[in-house]
Design a protein around this motif. Sequence first.
Motif, PDB file in Angstrom:
ATOM      1  N   GLY A   1      44.626  77.352 -10.725  1.00  0.00           N
ATOM      2  CA  GLY A   1      44.331  78.537  -9.919  1.00  0.00           C
ATOM      3  C   GLY A   1      44.303  79.789 -10.789  1.00  0.00           C
ATOM      4  N   ALA A   2      44.071  80.910 -10.148  1.00  0.00           N
ATOM      5  CA  ALA A   2      43.968  82.194 -10.857  1.00  0.00           C
ATOM      6  C   ALA A   2      45.271  82.983 -10.716  1.00  0.00           C
ATOM      7  N   ILE A   3      45.738  83.519 -11.876  1.00  0.00           N
ATOM      8  CA  ILE A   3      46.943  84.367 -11.851  1.00  0.00           C
ATOM      9  C   ILE A   3      46.529  85.759 -11.364  1.00  0.00           C
TER      10      ILE A   3
ATOM     11  N   LYS B   1      59.741  91.137 -14.697  1.00  0.00           N
ATOM     12  CA  LYS B   1      60.518  90.468 -15.743  1.00  0.00           C
ATOM     13  C   LYS B   1      59.733  89.367 -16.432  1.00  0.00           C
ATOM     14  N   GLY B   2      58.580  89.038 -15.864  1.00  0.00           N
ATOM     15  CA  GLY B   2      57.746  88.006 -16.471  1.00  0.00           C
ATOM     16  C   GLY B   2      58.165  86.596 -16.132  1.00  0.00           C
ATOM     17  N   SER B   3      59.170  86.409 -15.311  1.00  0.00           N
ATOM     18  CA  SER B   3      59.665  85.069 -14.971  1.00  0.00           C
ATOM     19  C   SER B   3      58.864  84.415 -13.861  1.00  0.00           C
ATOM     20  N   THR B   4      58.075  85.219 -13.130  1.00  0.00           N
ATOM     21  CA  THR B   4      57.300  84.703 -12.001  1.00  0.00           C
ATOM     22  C   THR B   4      55.852  85.143 -12.132  1.00  0.00           C
ATOM     23  N   VAL B   5      54.943  84.210 -11.838  1.00  0.00           N
ATOM     24  CA  VAL B   5      53.519  84.550 -11.767  1.00  0.00           C
ATOM     25  C   VAL B   5      53.041  84.203 -10.356  1.00  0.00           C
ATOM     26  N   PHE B   6      52.166  85.068  -9.834  1.00  0.00           N
ATOM     27  CA  PHE B   6      51.636  84.850  -8.485  1.00  0.00           C
ATOM     28  C   PHE B   6      50.235  84.268  -8.626  1.00  0.00           C
ATOM     29  N   ILE B   7      50.125  83.004  -8.259  1.00  0.00           N
ATOM     30  CA  ILE B   7      48.880  82.246  -8.492  1.00  0.00           C
ATOM     31  C   ILE B   7      48.154  82.008  -7.165  1.00  0.00           C
ATOM     32  N   GLU B   8      46.848  82.244  -7.203  1.00  0.00           N
ATOM     33  CA  GLU B   8      45.985  81.878  -6.085  1.00  0.00           C
ATOM     34  C   GLU B   8      45.446  80.477  -6.384  1.00  0.00           C
ATOM     35  N   PRO B   9      45.960  79.457  -5.696  1.00  0.00           N
ATOM     36  CA  PRO B   9      45.506  78.091  -5.974  1.00  0.00           C
ATOM     37  C   PRO B   9      43.998  77.946  -5.755  1.00  0.00           C
ATOM     38  N   ASN B  10      43.398  77.016  -6.507  1.00  0.00           N
ATOM     39  CA  ASN B  10      41.956  76.796  -6.403  1.00  0.00           C
ATOM     40  C   ASN B  10      41.537  76.387  -4.991  1.00  0.00           C
TER      41      ASN B  10
ATOM     42  N   ILE C   1      50.949  82.122  -4.306  1.00  0.00           N
ATOM     43  CA  ILE C   1      52.230  81.416  -4.289  1.00  0.00           C
ATOM     44  C   ILE C   1      53.024  81.851  -5.525  1.00  0.00           C
ATOM     45  N   PRO C   2      54.324  82.225  -5.385  1.00  0.00           N
ATOM     46  CA  PRO C   2      55.148  82.566  -6.561  1.00  0.00           C
ATOM     47  C   PRO C   2      55.482  81.298  -7.372  1.00  0.00           C
ATOM     48  N   ILE C   3      55.010  81.237  -8.605  1.00  0.00           N
ATOM     49  CA  ILE C   3      55.197  80.070  -9.482  1.00  0.00           C
ATOM     50  C   ILE C   3      56.040  80.484 -10.690  1.00  0.00           C
TER      51      ILE C   3
END
Length: 633
Positions: free
Chosen positions: A207-209, A215-224, A195-197
Amino acid sequence: MNNSTFEKLQYNELKEIVKTYCVSGLGKKLIDQLEPSSNMKAVKNRLNETTEARAILDAEGHVPFLGVSNIESIIQKLEKGLILDPSDLISISDFLRGCRRIKKFMQEKVFFAPILASYANSMSEFVKVEDEINFSIKGNSVDSAASKELKRIRNNIEAVEGKIKDRLNKFLNNSANKTYIQDFFISKKDDRYTIPIKASFKKQVPGAIIEVSSKGSTVFIEPNTVTKLNSELASLKAEEAMEEYQILATLAGMILENIYEININMELISQYDMVFAKAKFSKQIGGVEPKLNDFGYIKLVQCKHPLLTGEVVPLNFEIGESYRSLIITGPNAGGKTIVLKTIGLLTLATMSGFHIIGDKETEIAVFEKIFVDIGDNQSIENALSTFSSHMKNLSDIMRVSNNNTLLLFDEIGSGTEPNEGAALAISILEEFYLMGCITVATTHYGEIKRFSEMHSDFMNAAMRFNSETLEPMYRLIIGKSGESNALWISKKMNIHENILQRAKEYMENKEYRLEKVNESAIRKPKIVKVKAEERVNYQKGDRVKLLDLDNVGIVYKEIDQYFNLVVFYNGELIEVNEKRITLELKAAELYPDGYDLDSLFVEYATRKLERDIERGSKKALRKIQKEIRNNRE
C-alpha cells in the motif's frame, strides 16, 4: 463645538455609558458618530424619538432585537464579489428575521410612538430569502436537501466510505496482519482512510504510506485494497464542493439582488438600536425631556449631573431672560466647577437627544456653539504659563463666538496679578456680552463681583458655605455674592479679633493705617559685625564649596551688605550667606589673565530670563521693571 468642549464637559464619557445599552454594533457605531445638533428642528426630533422609545419601554418592558447583529462586514464581502460561507448566510437570515419582527412590533405601537412607527414603514421584508437560506443551510453547513445533485453525491460518498471501512475492518480482523498493526483502528489522514502500521513492518503491508508519526515508530498506510475506492471518494468530494459552491453562490445572488433594501433596513435598525439605547438610559436615570428654545434661555429645575453618583445636590439655575451673564463666587471645592460642567453637559446631552435628570419644567436652549475654559491647559512643549494658556484659549473662543454661543469660564482672569487679572476679566466678559453670548463664569475676584452688581444685564450668584463647620453645601444661590470665607476660617484658627476687624475694614475701603511706630518702642537686634580680616574677599569666578550641598559652585555676584553672595551652581544662580561657603580656588588660579569671566554666566542668565519671560514669570517681570526704573534714575 470642538473636541476640547466635549472632553472638558465629559460628553464622550456620557456617550460611552449610553452605548452600553445598545444590543448591536450597529447602534454603537451611530452613537460613536453622534454629535450635538444646533438645529432646533433636529434636536426636537431627536428628543421626540427618545420620549417615544421611553414610552414603549415603560409599556412593554422590552423590544424584540433578538437576532439583530452588525452584518456590515458580511455585506461588504458580498459587494466585493466574494461568496459567503454558511455562517455568514445564517447571520443575514437572522438579521432579516429580526428586521421583520421589529417592523411588526413598531407598526403595532403607532399609538405610543407615531414617529418611530413611521420608520418601520420603510423597512422591507425578505421572507423568501430567509426561507431559502434556512432550507439550504443547517448547522452552519450546506444541507443535503439543498439540491437533488448534492443529495445524490453525498449518498454516493456515504456508500463508498462504507465499502472502504468494510475492507479496512477485514484487514484489521485478519490474524495474519496482527503482527504489523500498531493500533487497531481506522485513521483518516489527508482525507484518505489508513491503518496505523509499525514502522519496522511497513514493507510487509502492500500500500501507499500517507503519513509518518512524529516519532517515526508508526506509518499510516493506505492498503492497496482500498486505493481505488479512496480515489473514487476524493473525486466525489470534489463534486460535493463544487455543488456546495453553486448553492452558496445562488443564495448570495438572491441577497445581492436586494442589497439596496437590505442596506436601508440596516440603517433603520441602527437608528432603532441607538434610540432605544437612549430610552433605556433615560429609564435608568429617571430622565425627562426638557423644554426647548432657540433664544439662549436656560432654566434648570432640580437638575443633576448625569455622571455623578451617590448623594448629589440638585441644581437650580436660570440665565438668558433678565440677565445674560452670571458670575458665580464661592470657596474652593464648593462646587462652582461642577455647576459649569452640569450646565454644559446637560445642554450637550439635550442637543444630542438624551433625556436629563431634572424636573419637567427644565428648559434648555439650543446653541450654535458651546465653549469652555475649565482647568489648567498649561503646555510643557510651548512653555506657556497657566495664565498665558487661558488667555490664548479665550482669544481663540472670542474669534469664533457669535450671538448664539454659550460660554463657561472657570476662575476667569486668575493666574496673574489680581488687579490686572480682575480688570482683564471684566473687559473680556464685557466684550462677550456685547457680542451677544450667554456667559457663566466663576471667580474669586471682588472687583468682578462689584462690576456684576453694577451692570444691569449681569447677575451674581454664590455657592452656599456653612460658616460654622467650614463645609461647602453645593447649593447655588442666584442674586447673592459669596461671603469672605477667609475671615471665617481665620476666626476658627484663633486669629485675634482686632486683626479680623481691621481686615474687614480694609475690604470695605482702602483707607489703610499708615501711622509710624515709635522707634524707641522697637527693640533693635544687635548686629554683630565680622571683622574684615576674618572674612574672605570673594571675587567673581572664585570656586567655592557649598557646605549645605557638599558640592562646588562659581561666584557670580560678590558679597552684599547682608553678607550674601550669588553663586552659579548646577545650572542655576542661588543666593547663599558667606558662612555657608568656603573658598576652594581663586579665580586668578583658575583662569588666565584677561579671561572674560562674564562669559561663564551671561549666556545662561540671558537664556533663563528669556525662558522666564516666555512662561510669564512674575519674578522675571519685576526684574525687568526694576532695571527700567534704575535706568530712568
